[in-house]
Design a protein around this motif. Structure first.
Motif, PDB file in Angstrom:
ATOM      1  N   LYS A 151      -6.600  -0.597   6.119  1.00 49.88           N
ATOM      2  CA  LYS A 151      -7.180  -0.957   7.403  1.00 49.88           C
ATOM      3  C   LYS A 151      -7.227   0.292   8.277  1.00 49.88           C
ATOM      4  CE  LYS A 151      -7.525  -5.510   6.808  1.00 49.88           C
ATOM      5  NZ  LYS A 151      -7.024  -5.636   5.432  1.00 49.88           N
ATOM      6  N   VAL A 152      -8.250   0.386   9.126  1.00 48.27           N
ATOM      7  CA  VAL A 152      -8.415   1.529  10.007  1.00 48.27           C
ATOM      8  C   VAL A 152      -8.502   1.035  11.448  1.00 48.27           C
ATOM      9  CG1 VAL A 152      -9.966   3.410  10.685  1.00 48.27           C
ATOM     10  CG2 VAL A 152      -9.541   2.957   8.262  1.00 48.27           C
ATOM     11  N   ASP A 153      -7.798   1.727  12.349  1.00 49.84           N
ATOM     12  CA  ASP A 153      -7.880   1.468  13.784  1.00 49.84           C
ATOM     13  C   ASP A 153      -7.942   2.826  14.477  1.00 49.84           C
ATOM     14  OD1 ASP A 153      -7.849   0.561  16.339  1.00 49.84           O
ATOM     15  OD2 ASP A 153      -5.828  -0.267  16.293  1.00 49.84           O
ATOM     16  N   GLY A 158       2.200   2.421   4.666  1.00 48.83           N
ATOM     17  CA  GLY A 158       1.948   3.832   4.910  1.00 48.83           C
ATOM     18  C   GLY A 158       1.015   4.000   6.086  1.00 48.83           C
ATOM     19  N   LEU A 159       1.324   4.942   6.986  1.00 47.88           N
ATOM     20  CA  LEU A 159       0.503   5.196   8.164  1.00 47.88           C
ATOM     21  C   LEU A 159       0.038   6.646   8.138  1.00 47.88           C
ATOM     22  CD1 LEU A 159       2.678   3.275  10.784  1.00 47.88           C
ATOM     23  CD2 LEU A 159       0.557   2.497   9.709  1.00 47.88           C
ATOM     24  N   LEU A 212      -2.564  -6.515   4.920  1.00 50.41           N
ATOM     25  CA  LEU A 212      -2.105  -6.299   6.288  1.00 50.41           C
ATOM     26  C   LEU A 212      -3.253  -6.450   7.259  1.00 50.41           C
ATOM     27  CD1 LEU A 212      -2.874  -3.130   7.473  1.00 50.41           C
ATOM     28  CD2 LEU A 212      -1.512  -2.619   5.444  1.00 50.41           C
ATOM     29  N   PHE A 213      -2.910  -6.662   8.528  1.00 51.82           N
ATOM     30  CA  PHE A 213      -3.909  -6.767   9.586  1.00 51.82           C
ATOM     31  C   PHE A 213      -3.359  -6.041  10.804  1.00 51.82           C
ATOM     32  CE2 PHE A 213      -6.733  -8.471  12.744  1.00 51.82           C
ATOM     33  CZ  PHE A 213      -7.897  -8.786  12.053  1.00 51.82           C
ATOM     34  N   ALA A 224      -3.929   2.517   7.916  1.00 55.13           N
ATOM     35  CA  ALA A 224      -2.739   1.806   7.456  1.00 55.13           C
ATOM     36  C   ALA A 224      -2.959   1.374   6.011  1.00 55.13           C
ATOM     37  CB  ALA A 224      -2.460   0.592   8.337  1.00 55.13           C
ATOM     38  N   ILE A 225      -1.944   1.581   5.176  1.00 58.75           N
ATOM     39  CA  ILE A 225      -2.050   1.330   3.740  1.00 58.75           C
ATOM     40  C   ILE A 225      -0.935   0.391   3.322  1.00 58.75           C
ATOM     41  CG2 ILE A 225      -2.067   2.380   1.450  1.00 58.75           C
ATOM     42  CD1 ILE A 225      -2.832   5.040   2.912  1.00 58.75           C
ATOM     43  N   GLY A 226      -1.300  -0.713   2.694  1.00 59.57           N
ATOM     44  CA  GLY A 226      -0.319  -1.616   2.111  1.00 59.57           C
ATOM     45  C   GLY A 226      -0.090  -1.240   0.660  1.00 59.57           C
TER      46      GLY A 226
END
Length: 460
Positions: free
Chosen positions: A106-108, A125-126, A152-153, A113-115
């Motif tokens: 996911k990207v913000d 992981g960030l 993840l969210f 962010a990596i699950g």
């Protein structure tokens, strides 16, 4: 606990490296033998030189598109960062090595962010992606008993972690991504559900947790006004388990990956979140025709369109203009896909799991839709019912350009399309022939609209 806080940074950081991208060029992958409707292949970037067979675990996992880049995970721990500014000539710009299988991305903003889930200490992981060509790992994070992070969210400076192999959902404050902190945990206290959550979706302070354990699965609806303490409002039991969900307005669309070989899209009305109402189940056309098709996977909704990654059935596109009656108006089966995501100007990106590459495709939206069909009768007597009257109501689709060229009605595989004729601006009428020798049984009726740009809107 943070890995660095327990003296494991040396061991784990030895597994983490940022590698310069190898010179992988875009390759031709047209999918000439694919079934397709209103979709064309634009470009293809091969990531692997060794495609795997369909009975092996595919090397690639999730895809997330943000700005001019796509991010792709793998079971081998690599995360690939791809420049998509030219969708016909995509280019790999960096490869990031993580300490375990990267199953969800996911990207913000500038944060990736990596699950991660696999044997050992796997978790979150960030990564700083302010410069996508030179990503920087900010932290890797886990707690005992997680058995990794499957999905993840990201929402309001929190990461909501679904473990899929251990109970509940963990909530992590990532406002300082170099030092994430657990701030909450949710467990399902309703005894008829398994508490094994596969997927999380959040919208307007409401969360939707997907309990996917066969026999005890369902969609759990929660209030998230306190981001660290979700409050369960209701649940929709789906014995086969729920894989993935997405909210649009007063409706939630969710699917199942397991159970019985036929994997539908479920729709529920959540106008009253404490009392959800089932609105129906829907299937891709290929599944209706071939019940051996396998693999309903991730959905994504943007505007009035739902994009569905369906493994064997490829990428599917549904019109949600009538929220409780999704209509499939696009597909391309060249890409057997884990995940797919729309981007801009009608472009869709998808990861081809078994071939090992990223595809860019263009969806060509029809100019008009069929909104309603009425048959003069729905039951006939063999040998006596020679035809059935048909009426179809149409409407222009927002953003579509063009006029209606023709509308026909038929029984797929039995009766070819017979023309309907305009009765007024929006209503078409005609008659569908029923062959005397047609075997008895239930039949699918298809009304097909074609516009003057060669795009189609099928209504089954």
């Amino acid at each position: 606990m943070n890995l660095e806080s327990v003296g494991r940074s040396v061991a784990c950081m030895a597994l983490i490296a940022i590698m310069l991208a190898s010179p992988i060029a875009a390759q031709t992958f047209t999918g000439d033998d694919a079934e397709r409707l209103n979709m064309t292949m634009v470009g293809y970037l091969q990531l692997s030189d060794t495609p795997v067979s369909l009975d092996e675990i595919p090397p690639y996992t999730d895809i997330y598109v943000a700005g001019h880049h796509a991010y792709v995970g793998s079971f081998y721990g690599e995360v690939y960062i791809i420049d998509i500014s030219n969708p016909a000539e995509m280019a790999l710009v960096a490869t990031l090595e993580m300490p375990g299988p990267a199953l969800d991305l996911k990207v913000d903003g500038d944060l990736l962010a990596i699950g991660m889930q696999g044997a050992g200490d796997m978790g979150l992981g960030l990564v700083d992606i302010s410069d996508p060509a030179e990503p920087k790992i900010l932290s890797t994070f886990f707690e005992e008993g997680w058995i990794g992070v499957h999905n993840l969210f990201l929402y309001n400076d929190r990461a909501y972690l679904a473990h899929a192999s251990s109970g509940g959902v963990t909530i992590v404050d990532i406002s300082d991504p170099a030092h994430p902190v657990v701030t909450g945990h949710w467990d399902n206290e309703m005894g008829e559900y398994s508490n094994i959550v596969h997927d999380v979706h959040i919208s307007d302070d409401m969360a939707f947790f997907c309990d996917f354990w066969p026999g005890e699965g369902g969609l759990i609806i929660l209030d998230l006004q306190d981001p660290d303490r979700p409050v369960t409002l209701s649940a929709v039991p789906i014995p086969e388990g729920v894989h993935n969900a997405w909210r649009r307005g007063d409706y939630v669309y969710f699917n199942q990956e397991f159970g019985g070989g036929v994997f539908p899209l479920h729709v529920v009305d959540i106008a009253e979140p404490a009392n959800p109402v089932r609105a129906g189940t829907f299937y891709p056309d290929r599944v209706l025709r071939d019940r051996s098709v396998w693999g309903a996977h991730n959905t994504w909704i943007e505007g009035d369109l739902l994009y569905w990654a369906y493994y064997d059935a490829g990428v599917r596109v549904f019109d949600l203009s009538v929220p409780d009656h999704p209509v499939e108006i696009g597909y391309h089966t060249a890409v057997s896909t884990w995940g797919t995501q729309p981007h801009s100007d009608g472009l869709i990106y998808s990861i081809e799991n078994w071939q090992g590459g990223v595809a860019s495709m263009r969806f060509h939206q029809p100019a008009h839709a069929i909104r309603k069909v009425e048959l003069g009768q729905t039951v006939g007597i063999k040998g006596r019912t020679g035809g059935i009257g048909v009426q179809a109501w149409t409407a222009p689709l927002p953003g579509g350009e063009g006029d209606i060229r023709r509308i026909s009605v038929g029984l797929p595989g039995v009766v070819d399309g017979e023309l309907l004729h305009p009765e007024d601006d929006y209503r078409y009428v005609g008659r569908m022939t029923i062959p005397e020798d047609m075997p008895s049984g239930r039949r699918q009726v298809q009304v097909m609209l074609e516009d003057n740009q060669g795009r189609f809107y099928p209504f089954n």
